[in-house]
Scaffold this motif. Structure first.
Motif, mmCIF file in Angstrom:
data_model
loop_
_atom_site.group_PDB
_atom_site.id
_atom_site.type_symbol
_atom_site.label_atom_id
_atom_site.label_comp_id
_atom_site.label_asym_id
_atom_site.label_seq_id
_atom_site.Cartn_x
_atom_site.Cartn_y
_atom_site.Cartn_z
ATOM 1 N N ASP A 263 0.964 -1.154 -0.051
ATOM 2 C CA ASP A 263 -0.141 -0.093 0.191
ATOM 3 C C ASP A 263 0.674 1.591 0.180
ATOM 4 O OD1 ASP A 263 -2.241 -1.307 0.676
ATOM 5 O OD2 ASP A 263 -2.136 -1.796 2.329
ATOM 6 N N PHE A 264 2.089 1.096 -0.389
ATOM 7 C CA PHE A 264 2.842 2.519 0.414
ATOM 8 C C PHE A 264 3.196 3.099 -1.187
ATOM 9 C CE2 PHE A 264 7.239 3.805 -1.128
ATOM 10 C CZ PHE A 264 7.094 5.383 -0.236
ATOM 11 N N ARG A 265 2.886 4.603 -1.239
ATOM 12 C CA ARG A 265 2.586 5.713 -2.086
ATOM 13 C C ARG A 265 3.735 6.582 -1.906
ATOM 14 N NH1 ARG A 265 0.783 1.639 -3.653
ATOM 15 N NH2 ARG A 265 -0.876 1.060 -4.221
ATOM 16 N N ILE A 266 4.342 6.462 -3.404
ATOM 17 C CA ILE A 266 4.894 8.067 -3.554
ATOM 18 C C ILE A 266 4.762 9.397 -4.112
ATOM 19 C CG2 ILE A 266 6.621 6.853 -5.821
ATOM 20 C CD1 ILE A 266 8.910 7.860 -3.905
ATOM 21 N N SER A 267 5.153 10.091 -3.720
ATOM 22 C CA SER A 267 4.721 11.133 -4.663
ATOM 23 C C SER A 267 5.893 11.810 -5.405
ATOM 24 C CB SER A 267 3.359 12.155 -4.199
ATOM 25 O OG SER A 267 3.456 12.330 -3.028
ATOM 26 N N TYR A 268 5.643 13.603 -6.187
ATOM 27 C CA TYR A 268 6.603 13.541 -6.390
ATOM 28 C C TYR A 268 7.351 15.197 -5.929
ATOM 29 C CZ TYR A 268 8.362 9.067 -7.830
ATOM 30 O OH TYR A 268 8.703 7.753 -7.830
ATOM 31 N N LYS A 269 7.538 16.173 -5.508
ATOM 32 C CA LYS A 269 8.182 17.502 -5.860
ATOM 33 C C LYS A 269 8.639 18.058 -6.831
ATOM 34 C CE LYS A 269 9.949 19.908 -2.038
ATOM 35 N NZ LYS A 269 10.703 20.250 -0.498
ATOM 36 N N ASP A 270 7.752 18.905 -7.344
ATOM 37 C CA ASP A 270 8.492 19.587 -8.657
ATOM 38 C C ASP A 270 9.770 20.530 -7.694
ATOM 39 O OD1 ASP A 270 7.724 18.539 -10.400
ATOM 40 O OD2 ASP A 270 5.818 19.833 -10.622
ATOM 41 N N ASN A 271 11.323 20.723 -8.682
ATOM 42 C CA ASN A 271 12.245 22.023 -8.354
ATOM 43 C C ASN A 271 12.516 22.518 -6.724
ATOM 44 O OD1 ASN A 271 10.845 22.844 -10.653
ATOM 45 N ND2 ASN A 271 9.253 24.383 -9.824
ATOM 46 N N ASP A 272 13.228 21.097 -7.078
ATOM 47 C CA ASP A 272 14.221 20.900 -5.005
ATOM 48 C C ASP A 272 15.341 21.343 -5.811
ATOM 49 O OD1 ASP A 272 13.660 20.220 -2.458
ATOM 50 O OD2 ASP A 272 14.967 19.455 -2.983
ATOM 51 N N PRO A 273 15.936 22.331 -5.324
ATOM 52 C CA PRO A 273 17.003 22.383 -5.997
ATOM 53 C C PRO A 273 18.353 21.261 -5.610
ATOM 54 C CG PRO A 273 16.401 23.323 -3.789
ATOM 55 C CD PRO A 273 15.522 22.666 -4.036
ATOM 56 N N ARG A 274 17.710 19.913 -5.220
ATOM 57 C CA ARG A 274 18.406 18.811 -4.880
ATOM 58 C C ARG A 274 18.245 18.347 -6.360
ATOM 59 N NH1 ARG A 274 16.254 17.255 0.447
ATOM 60 N NH2 ARG A 274 14.775 18.920 0.080
ATOM 61 N N GLN A 275 17.799 18.175 -7.330
ATOM 62 C CA GLN A 275 17.612 17.545 -8.174
ATOM 63 C C GLN A 275 18.699 17.998 -9.550
ATOM 64 O OE1 GLN A 275 14.149 14.790 -9.783
ATOM 65 N NE2 GLN A 275 16.622 14.673 -10.653
ATOM 66 N N ALA A 276 19.342 19.303 -9.775
ATOM 67 C CA ALA A 276 19.842 19.922 -10.021
ATOM 68 C C ALA A 276 21.070 19.482 -9.709
ATOM 69 C CB ALA A 276 20.190 21.507 -9.697
ATOM 70 N N ILE A 277 21.779 18.638 -8.547
ATOM 71 C CA ILE A 277 22.965 18.655 -7.835
ATOM 72 C C ILE A 277 22.876 17.019 -8.113
ATOM 73 C CG2 ILE A 277 24.490 17.814 -5.883
ATOM 74 C CD1 ILE A 277 22.664 19.818 -4.558
ATOM 75 N N ALA A 278 21.507 16.509 -8.588
ATOM 76 C CA ALA A 278 21.761 14.397 -8.334
ATOM 77 C C ALA A 278 21.743 14.408 -9.681
ATOM 78 C CB ALA A 278 20.659 14.125 -7.979
ATOM 79 N N ASN A 279 21.501 15.724 -11.616
ATOM 80 C CA ASN A 279 21.248 15.373 -12.353
ATOM 81 C C ASN A 279 23.136 15.583 -13.222
ATOM 82 O OD1 ASN A 279 19.026 15.668 -12.870
ATOM 83 N ND2 ASN A 279 18.017 17.299 -13.143
ATOM 84 N N SER A 280 23.916 16.197 -11.717
ATOM 85 C CA SER A 280 25.104 16.043 -12.492
ATOM 86 C C SER A 280 25.662 14.937 -11.951
ATOM 87 C CB SER A 280 25.948 17.599 -11.689
ATOM 88 O OG SER A 280 26.152 17.750 -9.655
ATOM 89 N N TRP A 281 25.744 14.036 -11.229
ATOM 90 C CA TRP A 281 26.526 12.782 -10.636
ATOM 91 C C TRP A 281 26.454 12.165 -11.532
ATOM 92 C CZ3 TRP A 281 25.050 13.017 -4.288
ATOM 93 C CH2 TRP A 281 25.470 15.121 -3.904
ATOM 94 N N PRO A 282 27.217 10.800 -11.185
ATOM 95 C CA PRO A 282 26.788 9.448 -11.975
ATOM 96 C C PRO A 282 25.477 9.072 -11.714
ATOM 97 C CG PRO A 282 29.544 9.515 -10.908
ATOM 98 C CD PRO A 282 28.344 11.011 -10.039
ATOM 99 N N LYS A 283 25.479 7.880 -12.216
ATOM 100 C CA LYS A 283 24.258 6.955 -12.243
ATOM 101 C C LYS A 283 25.085 5.496 -11.842
ATOM 102 C CE LYS A 283 21.833 9.352 -15.858
ATOM 103 N NZ LYS A 283 20.784 10.605 -15.029
ATOM 104 N N SER A 284 25.895 5.659 -11.903
ATOM 105 C CA SER A 284 26.705 4.193 -11.347
ATOM 106 C C SER A 284 27.775 4.250 -12.123
ATOM 107 C CB SER A 284 26.368 2.747 -12.640
ATOM 108 O OG SER A 284 26.487 3.221 -14.137
ATOM 109 N N ILE A 285 29.356 3.659 -10.601
ATOM 110 C CA ILE A 285 30.286 3.689 -10.726
ATOM 111 C C ILE A 285 31.371 2.448 -11.312
ATOM 112 C CG2 ILE A 285 31.799 3.875 -8.358
ATOM 113 C CD1 ILE A 285 30.191 6.547 -8.778
#
Ligand code: NAD
Length: 318
Positions: A263-285
């Motif tokens: 029953d667990f549900r996730i929703s997503y927040k828009d425009n969080d400043p942490r998104q830009a940081i995450a986008n600049s990082w590797p996806k796998s190492i």
């Protein structure tokens, strides 16, 4: 085994609380001194010495080193990625001056080993995003990443110039149930478990397909002690080693949690400043160099991590 005396600086954060417990189990409570600017949690206060200490206060740091005469220092005090973007000058000061203070004292007092963690934040938008290799273009665009990359260069410099035995890992996002995260971009992957159990829903600050490298905290502790225990000649990289375990997105993590909590549900927040940081990082190492040089191997995959987090948190949050 040689008896070590260890000082952990920044002992009361997400990694320190688990690392101090582990080190005290190995070397004895009295031989592992926890230090931080904030009050220690009970498990640290009651299992060995604790001192208030600011890594930027050189006189105080000197007194603590003279009092306890450590053979090893673990420096964990830092401002993390998300908080660092809010206070860039403060992040630069703590992350750089703190490191240089410790490296200098390590030389002055003949401390045999120093541990200092780096991060996948040393990579940037022009680094290869998948299986990011040990050596590649590195153009971090956060102050946290810039400070970690500069810190890696300083560590290697002190090793080459002064022979200091300094060792370092580039941690991915770390996920554990014993301690709270300290203001990084991957914190969602800890919060989600707490919210899933307590409220059955979670609003994620990263978008559903944001893939990032992650690791269970017990693997991070194992890697840390593993590199510190490795014979010196096996530690060939003195900047910092890539270490990996798994990669996932908020969506794939949710699917895994749903196997236990349908029953667990996730929703997503828009425009969080942490998104830009995450986008600049590797996806796998790509951590093949650490595996080859000193035998790094993680234990937890996504399924194991999810079950471990839910099992342990469902007991502690009752
Ligand atoms: P945290 O923020 O949870 O803990 C840092 C601790 O340092 C806190 O207890 C804080 O009070 C203390 N501190 C802050 N300023 C200090 C000062 N001036 N003097 C002494 N202590 C001070 O951080 P963490 O997650 O435990 O991270 C530890 C290290 O690992 C940092 O270098 C961080 O960059 C690195 N790292 C962490 C992660 C992660 O996912 N947690 C990932 C990559 C790298």
């Amino acid at each position: 085994m040689k008896q070590e005396r260890i000082i952990v600086i920044g002992s009361n954060g997400q990694i320190g609380t688990e690392l101090v417990t582990e080190l005290r189990g190995i070397y004895g409570g009295g031989n592992v001194v926890a230090t931080d600017i904030k009050e220690a949690p009970e498990e640290i206060r009651e299992t060995g010495p604790f001192e208030f200490s600011n890594v930027l206060d050189k006189d105080n740091l000197k007194q603590i080193i003279e009092k306890y005469k450590p053979t090893q220092i673990y420096l964990l005090a830092a401002l993390l990625s998300a908080v660092g973007e809010q206070k860039p000058k403060r992040a630069w000061e703590l992350n750089m001056d703190g490191l240089i203070n410790v490296l200098d004292f390590a030389i002055d007092y003949g401390i045999s080993k120093v541990y200092w963690p780096s991060s996948i934040a040393v990579f940037g938008p022009n680094s290869p995003q998948f299986n990011t290799p040990q050596h590649c273009v590195m153009d971090p665009n956060t102050v946290y990443g810039i400070s970690k990359l500069a810190g890696e260069r300083w560590c290697e410099y002190y090793h080459l110039k002064y022979g200091l035995d300094v060792r370092s890992l580039r941690y991915p996002g770390l996920i554990g149930w014993k301690s709270a995260p300290g203001g990084g971009t991957t914190d969602y992957a800890v919060h989600i478990f707490h919210e899933a159990l307590q409220n059955g829903k979670y609003e994620c600050f990263l978008s559903e397909n944001t893939e990032l490298p992650m690791m269970h905290m017990s693997d991070a502790i194992k890697a840390t002690i593993g590199i510190m225990d490795a014979p010196s000649e096996q530690v060939k990289i003195r900047s910092s080693y890539n270490v990996g375990a798994m990669s996932f997105t908020p969506k794939t993590l949710t699917a895994e949690i749903n196997k236990h909590l349908p029953d667990f549900r996730i929703s997503y927040k828009d425009n969080d400043p942490r998104q830009a940081i995450a986008n600049s990082w590797p996806k796998s190492i790509d951590d093949s160099v650490a595996r080859k040089d000193w035998g790094w191997k993680p234990e937890f995959d996504l399924a194991g991590l999810t079950k471990n987090m839910l099992d342990n948190l469902s007991v502690t949050t009752k």
